[in-house]
Write a protein that holds these residues in place. Structure first.
Motif, PDB file in Angstrom:
ATOM      1  N   VAL A   1     -15.091  86.696  26.535  1.00 12.01           N
ATOM      2  CA  VAL A   1     -15.603  86.901  25.182  1.00 12.01           C
ATOM      3  C   VAL A   1     -15.407  85.609  24.395  1.00 12.01           C
ATOM      4  O   VAL A   1     -14.282  85.125  24.266  1.00 12.01           O
ATOM      5  N   LEU A   2     -16.503  85.062  23.896  1.00  8.58           N
ATOM      6  CA  LEU A   2     -16.432  83.900  23.020  1.00  8.58           C
ATOM      7  C   LEU A   2     -16.171  84.394  21.613  1.00  8.58           C
ATOM      8  O   LEU A   2     -16.900  85.258  21.103  1.00  8.58           O
TER       9      LEU A   2
ATOM     10  N   ALA B   1     -12.293  82.995  24.762  1.00  6.10           N
ATOM     11  CA  ALA B   1     -12.378  81.549  24.592  1.00  6.10           C
ATOM     12  C   ALA B   1     -12.847  81.293  23.168  1.00  6.10           C
ATOM     13  O   ALA B   1     -13.776  81.959  22.686  1.00  6.10           O
ATOM     14  N   ASP B   2     -12.200  80.356  22.496  1.00  8.25           N
ATOM     15  CA  ASP B   2     -12.566  80.011  21.124  1.00  8.25           C
ATOM     16  C   ASP B   2     -13.777  79.093  21.156  1.00  8.25           C
ATOM     17  O   ASP B   2     -13.708  77.971  21.665  1.00  8.25           O
ATOM     18  N   VAL B   3     -14.888  79.571  20.633  1.00 12.04           N
ATOM     19  CA  VAL B   3     -16.144  78.824  20.672  1.00 12.04           C
ATOM     20  C   VAL B   3     -16.017  77.495  19.912  1.00 12.04           C
ATOM     21  O   VAL B   3     -16.710  76.529  20.228  1.00 12.04           O
TER      22      VAL B   3
ATOM     23  N   GLY C   1     -22.615  79.306  18.796  1.00 11.25           N
ATOM     24  CA  GLY C   1     -21.873  79.365  17.531  1.00 11.25           C
ATOM     25  C   GLY C   1     -22.349  80.387  16.534  1.00 11.25           C
ATOM     26  O   GLY C   1     -21.559  80.965  15.791  1.00 11.25           O
ATOM     27  N   ASP C   2     -23.660  80.655  16.485  1.00  6.45           N
ATOM     28  CA  ASP C   2     -24.203  81.623  15.536  1.00  6.45           C
ATOM     29  C   ASP C   2     -24.249  83.036  16.094  1.00  6.45           C
ATOM     30  O   ASP C   2     -24.662  83.963  15.402  1.00  6.45           O
TER      31      ASP C   2
END
Length: 78
Positions: A6-7, A36-38, A49-50
């Motif tokens: 999951v981002l 994971a941190d986008v 990102g969006d």
């Protein structure tokens, strides 16, 4: 490698909701998962990102913005 990825990003309420669903479903079916941190990866941030949260199952994009527990469980064979 985990079956589900999951981002997410800090401060994202949809991310918190998605992680809760993923955690519950993966616990039910015995699947590994990770986040994971986008914002820590420029390529991920530019591409997804969006759309965070973005959910992947077995390396393929499964959902974005919301996670449907029924669909996720089916994708994991549960």
């Amino acid at each position: 490698m985990s079956r589900v990825r999951v981002l997410v990003r800090d401060g994202c309420h949809l991310c918190d909701e998605a992680v809760a669903v993923v955690d519950r479903v993966c616990a039910e079916v015995g699947a590994d998962w990770e986040t994971a941190d986008v914002d820590e990866d420029q390529g991920l941030r530019e591409r997804y990102g969006d759309q965070v949260p973005v959910t992947f199952v077995d390396g393929k994009q499964h959902d974005f913005w919301r996670v449907d527990a029924v669909r996720l469980r089916a994708a994991l064979g549960g």
